[in-house]
Write a protein that holds these residues in place. Structure first.
Motif, PDB file in Angstrom:
ATOM      1  N   SER A  63      -7.334   0.912 -11.752  1.00 38.78           N
ATOM      2  CA  SER A  63      -7.361   2.053 -12.649  1.00 38.78           C
ATOM      3  C   SER A  63      -7.789   3.377 -12.033  1.00 38.78           C
ATOM      4  O   SER A  63      -7.335   4.418 -12.495  1.00 38.78           O
ATOM      5  CB  SER A  63      -8.264   1.736 -13.845  1.00 38.78           C
ATOM      6  N   ALA A  64      -8.631   3.362 -11.042  1.00 41.14           N
ATOM      7  CA  ALA A  64      -9.199   4.624 -10.538  1.00 41.14           C
ATOM      8  C   ALA A  64      -8.193   5.397  -9.686  1.00 41.14           C
ATOM      9  O   ALA A  64      -7.176   4.864  -9.236  1.00 41.14           O
ATOM     10  CB  ALA A  64     -10.457   4.330  -9.721  1.00 41.14           C
ATOM     11  N   ALA A  65      -8.493   6.671  -9.490  1.00 46.67           N
ATOM     12  CA  ALA A  65      -7.613   7.534  -8.704  1.00 46.67           C
ATOM     13  C   ALA A  65      -7.530   7.059  -7.249  1.00 46.67           C
ATOM     14  O   ALA A  65      -6.455   7.124  -6.644  1.00 46.67           O
ATOM     15  CB  ALA A  65      -8.104   8.965  -8.755  1.00 46.67           C
ATOM     16  N   ASP A  66      -8.626   6.572  -6.691  1.00 51.66           N
ATOM     17  CA  ASP A  66      -8.573   6.070  -5.324  1.00 51.66           C
ATOM     18  C   ASP A  66      -7.771   4.776  -5.251  1.00 51.66           C
ATOM     19  O   ASP A  66      -7.252   4.427  -4.185  1.00 51.66           O
ATOM     20  CB  ASP A  66      -9.965   5.882  -4.742  1.00 51.66           C
ATOM     21  N   GLU A  67      -7.628   4.063  -6.384  1.00 58.57           N
ATOM     22  CA  GLU A  67      -6.787   2.870  -6.427  1.00 58.57           C
ATOM     23  C   GLU A  67      -5.323   3.267  -6.244  1.00 58.57           C
ATOM     24  O   GLU A  67      -4.533   2.508  -5.677  1.00 58.57           O
ATOM     25  CB  GLU A  67      -6.978   2.109  -7.731  1.00 58.57           C
ATOM     26  N   ALA A  68      -4.946   4.421  -6.734  1.00 63.10           N
ATOM     27  CA  ALA A  68      -3.570   4.896  -6.559  1.00 63.10           C
ATOM     28  C   ALA A  68      -3.276   5.114  -5.069  1.00 63.10           C
ATOM     29  O   ALA A  68      -2.160   4.844  -4.604  1.00 63.10           O
ATOM     30  CB  ALA A  68      -3.342   6.175  -7.347  1.00 63.10           C
ATOM     31  N   GLU A  69      -4.271   5.586  -4.328  1.00 58.54           N
ATOM     32  CA  GLU A  69      -4.109   5.767  -2.886  1.00 58.54           C
ATOM     33  C   GLU A  69      -3.854   4.424  -2.206  1.00 58.54           C
ATOM     34  O   GLU A  69      -2.984   4.302  -1.339  1.00 58.54           O
ATOM     35  CB  GLU A  69      -5.361   6.431  -2.298  1.00 58.54           C
ATOM     36  N   LYS A  70      -4.597   3.396  -2.618  1.00 58.88           N
ATOM     37  CA  LYS A  70      -4.404   2.055  -2.073  1.00 58.88           C
ATOM     38  C   LYS A  70      -3.005   1.524  -2.404  1.00 58.88           C
ATOM     39  O   LYS A  70      -2.388   0.828  -1.595  1.00 58.88           O
ATOM     40  CB  LYS A  70      -5.459   1.090  -2.609  1.00 58.88           C
ATOM     41  N   LEU A  71      -2.515   1.836  -3.584  1.00 56.54           N
ATOM     42  CA  LEU A  71      -1.186   1.395  -3.988  1.00 56.54           C
ATOM     43  C   LEU A  71      -0.120   2.003  -3.066  1.00 56.54           C
ATOM     44  O   LEU A  71       0.807   1.317  -2.632  1.00 56.54           O
ATOM     45  CB  LEU A  71      -0.919   1.774  -5.449  1.00 56.54           C
ATOM     46  N   THR A  72      -0.284   3.259  -2.753  1.00 58.91           N
ATOM     47  CA  THR A  72       0.650   3.929  -1.838  1.00 58.91           C
ATOM     48  C   THR A  72       0.620   3.264  -0.468  1.00 58.91           C
ATOM     49  O   THR A  72       1.674   3.026   0.144  1.00 58.91           O
ATOM     50  CB  THR A  72       0.292   5.429  -1.722  1.00 58.91           C
ATOM     51  N   GLN A  73      -0.573   2.936   0.008  1.00 57.32           N
ATOM     52  CA  GLN A  73      -0.697   2.253   1.299  1.00 57.32           C
ATOM     53  C   GLN A  73      -0.055   0.864   1.256  1.00 57.32           C
ATOM     54  O   GLN A  73       0.605   0.450   2.208  1.00 57.32           O
ATOM     55  CB  GLN A  73      -2.173   2.119   1.693  1.00 57.32           C
ATOM     56  N   ALA A  74      -0.245   0.178   0.142  1.00 60.14           N
ATOM     57  CA  ALA A  74       0.330  -1.159   0.003  1.00 60.14           C
ATOM     58  C   ALA A  74       1.853  -1.106   0.066  1.00 60.14           C
ATOM     59  O   ALA A  74       2.486  -1.949   0.716  1.00 60.14           O
ATOM     60  CB  ALA A  74      -0.118  -1.801  -1.303  1.00 60.14           C
ATOM     61  N   LEU A  75       2.435  -0.137  -0.601  1.00 60.28           N
ATOM     62  CA  LEU A  75       3.885   0.007  -0.576  1.00 60.28           C
ATOM     63  C   LEU A  75       4.376   0.297   0.835  1.00 60.28           C
ATOM     64  O   LEU A  75       5.408  -0.219   1.269  1.00 60.28           O
ATOM     65  CB  LEU A  75       4.336   1.092  -1.553  1.00 60.28           C
ATOM     66  N   SER A  76       3.629   1.110   1.549  1.00 61.29           N
ATOM     67  CA  SER A  76       3.984   1.427   2.932  1.00 61.29           C
ATOM     68  C   SER A  76       3.915   0.164   3.793  1.00 61.29           C
ATOM     69  O   SER A  76       4.795  -0.081   4.627  1.00 61.29           O
ATOM     70  CB  SER A  76       3.039   2.493   3.474  1.00 61.29           C
ATOM     71  N   GLN A  77       2.874  -0.655   3.585  1.00 62.32           N
ATOM     72  CA  GLN A  77       2.743  -1.894   4.359  1.00 62.32           C
ATOM     73  C   GLN A  77       3.849  -2.888   4.008  1.00 62.32           C
ATOM     74  O   GLN A  77       4.337  -3.615   4.869  1.00 62.32           O
ATOM     75  CB  GLN A  77       1.369  -2.538   4.132  1.00 62.32           C
ATOM     76  N   GLU A  78       4.249  -2.919   2.736  1.00 60.49           N
ATOM     77  CA  GLU A  78       5.328  -3.813   2.341  1.00 60.49           C
ATOM     78  C   GLU A  78       6.635  -3.383   3.015  1.00 60.49           C
ATOM     79  O   GLU A  78       7.410  -4.229   3.464  1.00 60.49           O
ATOM     80  CB  GLU A  78       5.481  -3.854   0.827  1.00 60.49           C
TER      81      GLU A  78
END
Length: 167
Positions: A63-78
Motif C-alpha cells: 500500500s505505501a508509496a515506497d511499495e510502488a517503487e518496489k513494484l517498479t523494480q520487480a517488473l524490471s527484474q521480471e
C-alpha cells in the motif's frame, strides 16, 4: 629388412599427428557443447532467481508509496528474467531441449549432459601425449568441470515450488 621395419612402425603405440588432431578436434567439440549447456543452465538459474525476487517484491508491494517503487523494480527484474530465459534458448546447442519456463529437472539435465561431455572429452584426451595441446585441453576440461560443480551447487541450493530458483 624393409618388411620388418614396416611392421615395427605399424605396431607403434604412439599416435600420429592426424590421430592426435582428430582427438583434439572431437574433444574441443564436446567441450563447446558442454560449455553451451552450462551457459544455458546458468542463465536459467539466473532467470529463475530474478523471477523469484521479482515475485517477492510484487507480493510485498501492498500500500505505501515506497511499495510502488518496489513494484517498479520487480517488473524490471521480471523483464530481466525473461531476457535471461531468451538468452538461455539462444545458447542451447542444437538438439538440446528446454521448456518455457525451464523446470528444475530440465536445468539438471543440461548440467548432467555437460558433465557427460566433459567426461567424454577427458577420455579422448587420455590418449594424447603429455604437455602441449593435451595440457591446454586438460585445463579446459577442468574449467568445465568446475563450472558444472558451481552451477550444480546453485541448483542444489533450491528451486521454489513455483519453479523459481531460491538462489
Amino acid at each position: 629388412m624393409a618388411l620388418t621395419a614396416r611392421r615395427t612402425i605399424q605396431r607403434c603405440g604412439h599416435l600420429t599427428a592426424v590421430e592426435a588432431g582428430q582427438i583434439l578436434f572431437r574433444a574441443a567439440e564436446l567441450l563447446e557443447r558442454a560449455e553451451a549447456l552450462l551457459e544455458a543452465a546458468s542463465r536459467c538459474l539466473q532467470a529463475a532467481d530474478m523471477k523469484a525476487r521479482a515475485e517477492e517484491l510484487l507480493l510485498s508491494a501492498a500500500s505505501a508509496a515506497d511499495e510502488a517503487e518496489k513494484l517498479t523494480q520487480a517488473l524490471s527484474q521480471e523483464d530481466d528474467s525473461d531476457r535471461l530465459v531468451v538468452a538461455a534458448f539462444e545458447v542451447l546447442p542444437e538438439g538440446a531441449e528446454l521448456g518455457c519456463p525451464p523446470t528444475e529437472v530440465q536445468v539438471e539435465a543440461l548440467i548432467t549432459d555437460a558433465s557427460a561431455y566433459a567426461d567424454e572429452a577427458q577420455l579422448l584426451s587420455d590418449d594424447l601425449p603429455a604437455g602441449g595441446s593435451g595440457a591446454a585441453l586438460g585445463a579446459r576440461i577442468d574449467q568445465v568441470r568446475g563450472r558444472v560443480a558451481e552451477i550444480s551447487g546453485q541448483l542444489g541450493r533450491g528451486w521454489n515450488a513455483n519453479g523459481s530458483s531460491s538462489v
